[in-house]
Motif scaffolding. Structure first.
Motif, PDB file in Angstrom:
ATOM      1  N   ARG A 129       0.828  -1.205   0.000  1.00 16.11           N
ATOM      2  CA  ARG A 129       0.000   0.000   0.000  1.00 16.11           C
ATOM      3  C   ARG A 129       0.865   1.259   0.000  1.00 16.11           C
ATOM      4  O   ARG A 129       0.584   2.218  -0.729  1.00 16.11           O
ATOM      5  N   VAL A 130       1.944   1.264   0.815  1.00 16.67           N
ATOM      6  CA  VAL A 130       2.844   2.418   0.844  1.00 16.67           C
ATOM      7  C   VAL A 130       3.508   2.618  -0.519  1.00 16.67           C
ATOM      8  O   VAL A 130       3.611   3.746  -1.033  1.00 16.67           O
ATOM      9  N   ALA A 131       3.962   1.494  -1.122  1.00 18.29           N
ATOM     10  CA  ALA A 131       4.587   1.597  -2.451  1.00 18.29           C
ATOM     11  C   ALA A 131       3.597   2.109  -3.483  1.00 18.29           C
ATOM     12  O   ALA A 131       3.948   2.936  -4.344  1.00 18.29           O
ATOM     13  N   GLU A 132       2.350   1.646  -3.372  1.00 15.57           N
ATOM     14  CA  GLU A 132       1.330   2.111  -4.313  1.00 15.57           C
ATOM     15  C   GLU A 132       1.033   3.589  -4.113  1.00 15.57           C
ATOM     16  O   GLU A 132       0.837   4.336  -5.083  1.00 15.57           O
ATOM     17  N   GLN A 133       1.020   4.036  -2.833  1.00 12.24           N
ATOM     18  CA  GLN A 133       0.795   5.458  -2.566  1.00 12.24           C
ATOM     19  C   GLN A 133       1.932   6.308  -3.135  1.00 12.24           C
ATOM     20  O   GLN A 133       1.693   7.379  -3.705  1.00 12.24           O
ATOM     21  N   ARG A 134       3.165   5.814  -2.977  1.00 14.86           N
ATOM     22  CA  ARG A 134       4.300   6.557  -3.555  1.00 14.86           C
ATOM     23  C   ARG A 134       4.192   6.613  -5.072  1.00 14.86           C
ATOM     24  O   ARG A 134       4.449   7.658  -5.687  1.00 14.86           O
ATOM     25  N   HIS A 135       3.836   5.487  -5.649  1.00 14.54           N
ATOM     26  CA  HIS A 135       3.689   5.456  -7.109  1.00 14.54           C
ATOM     27  C   HIS A 135       2.587   6.405  -7.559  1.00 14.54           C
ATOM     28  O   HIS A 135       2.744   7.131  -8.561  1.00 14.54           O
ATOM     29  N   CYS A 136       1.485   6.412  -6.820  1.00 15.33           N
ATOM     30  CA  CYS A 136       0.377   7.320  -7.159  1.00 15.33           C
ATOM     31  C   CYS A 136       0.809   8.781  -7.027  1.00 15.33           C
ATOM     32  O   CYS A 136       0.450   9.621  -7.861  1.00 15.33           O
ATOM     33  N   ALA A 137       1.599   9.076  -5.962  1.00 21.99           N
ATOM     34  CA  ALA A 137       2.083  10.443  -5.790  1.00 21.99           C
ATOM     35  C   ALA A 137       2.993  10.844  -6.942  1.00 21.99           C
ATOM     36  O   ALA A 137       2.921  11.966  -7.459  1.00 21.99           O
ATOM     37  N   HIS A 138       3.864   9.898  -7.354  1.00 24.65           N
ATOM     38  CA  HIS A 138       4.751  10.177  -8.493  1.00 24.65           C
ATOM     39  C   HIS A 138       3.946  10.413  -9.767  1.00 24.65           C
ATOM     40  O   HIS A 138       4.220  11.364 -10.526  1.00 24.65           O
ATOM     41  N   LEU A 139       2.938   9.566  -9.974  1.00 24.74           N
ATOM     42  CA  LEU A 139       2.102   9.750 -11.165  1.00 24.74           C
ATOM     43  C   LEU A 139       1.326  11.067 -11.097  1.00 24.74           C
ATOM     44  O   LEU A 139       1.129  11.741 -12.120  1.00 24.74           O
TER      45      LEU A 139
END
Length: 274
Positions: A129-139
Motif C-alpha cells: 500500500r505504501v509503495a502504491e501510494q508513492r507510485h500514485c504520488a509520483h504519477l
C-alpha cells in the motif's frame, strides 16, 4: 469447426442430461460462442469440484478434531453441552478463528502459526500500500507537470494562431512578391541569354563586351599615367647642358621608350574602336 462442434454437442448432451437440446444455428460464429461457453463452464465446474473437495476435507478434519476434544473433555466429565454460555461462546470463537486462519487443528501452535501468517500478510499488504501510494504520488506529480505543459502549449498555440491571423495576409503578399520576382528573374535571365545568342550570331567579338572594354580602358589609363613622367623626363633632357653626346644618348633612350608606349597606346585605342 467440426471438432469444436463435436465437443459442444457432447457438452450440451451432458448438460441437458437426456432432455431435448434447443435448436441453434450451426455456423462458425454460434459454434465458437458455444465452445467458449463450454470451456468457461468446464473450468468453473473443475474449480467448484476442487473447492468442494477442500471443504469436505476440512469438515472431516474438524470432525476429527471435535472427536479428539470430546475425548479430552470426557475424562474430566465435560461435554460440549455441559459448557457454560461463555465457554460455548469462547469455543465458537475459537472455531471461527480456526476457520478464518485456515489451520489444520485447534492447537496453540496452529493458532500462533496462523496468526503469524496473517501478520506477515498484513505487513506485505501495508508495504504494498505504501509503495502504491508513492507510485500514485509520483504519477500525480507527472500528471500535474503534463497538465501545466499542456496549458503552456495551448497558450502558445493560441498566440501562434493570433499571429498567423494578423501576419497571414502580409506573408501571402510577400510570398506572391517573391514568386513574381523569381518569375521576373527567370524572364530576365532568358532575355539575357537570347540577347547573348543574338550578339553571337551577329558576330560580336568577346573583347567588345563591357568587361573587356572596362579592362582595356584601365590598361589605357595605366599607359597614359606612365607616359606623363616619361614626357616630363624628355622635356628635362632637352634642357641638358652642352654635353651633346651624352644628351643625345639619353634623348634617344627616352624617345624609344616613348615610342614603344605610344605604339601600345595606339593598339589599345584601335582595339577599343573595333
Amino acid at each position: 469447426m467440426n471438432e469444436k462442434h463435436r465437443q459442444v454437442r457432447v457438452w450440451l448432451e451432458k448438460v441437458f442430461a437426456g432432455n431435448p437440446i434447443p435448436q441453434y444455428e450451426i455456423s462458425e460464429r454460434p459454434v465458437e460462442l458455444l465452445y467458449q461457453l463450454m470451456v468457461k463452464n468446464e473450468k468453473r465446474d473443475r474449480d467448484l469440484q476442487i473447492l468442494t473437495e477442500d471443504l469436505r476435507q476440512k469438515a472431516d478434519e474438524y470432525n476429527l478434531e471435535a472427536i479428539r476434544l470430546a475425548q479430552l473433555l470426557q475424562p474430566v466429565g465435560l461435554t460440549a453441552a455441559s459448557l457454560s454460555q461463555p465457554g460455548t461462546t469462547s469455543l465458537r470463537t475459537l472455531t471461527s478463528t480456526a476457520l478464518l486462519l485456515d489451520i489444520k487443528d485447534a492447537s496453540d501452535t496452529s493458532y500462533l502459526l496462523g496468526m503469524s501468517e496473517v501478520a506477515q500478510a498484513m505487513t506485505k499488504v501495508s508495504e504494498a500500500r505504501v509503495a502504491e501510494q508513492r507510485h500514485c504520488a509520483h504519477l500525480t506529480t507527472k500528471t500535474k507537470a503534463a497538465l501545466q505543459k499542456t496549458q503552456a502549449l495551448k497558450k502558445s498555440l493560441v498566440g501562434l494562431e493570433e499571429q498567423e491571423r494578423y501576419q497571414g495576409p502580409e506573408l501571402d503578399k510577400k510570398a506572391k512578391r517573391a514568386a513574381l520576382i523569381q518569375s521576373k528573374a527567370k524572364e530576365y535571365k532568358k532575355q539575357i541569354q537570347d540577347l547573348q545568342n543574338q550578339l553571337s550570331r551577329n558576330g560580336l567579338e568577346p573583347h567588345l563586351y563591357h568587361q573587356s572594354v572596362i579592362k582595356k580602358a584601365e590598361e589605357l589609363q595605366t599607359l597614359q599615367d606612365r607616359l606623363i613622367p616619361l614626357q616630363a623626363r624628355l622635356d628635362s633632357y632637352q634642357k641638358l647642358p652642352p654635353n651633346i653626346s651624352l644628351a643625345k644618348v639619353k634623348t634617344e633612350e627616352v624617345k624609344r621608350e616613348l615610342a614603344s608606349l605610344e605604339t601600345d597606346l595606339a593598339k589599345n585605342i584601335a582595339s577599343m574602336h573595333m
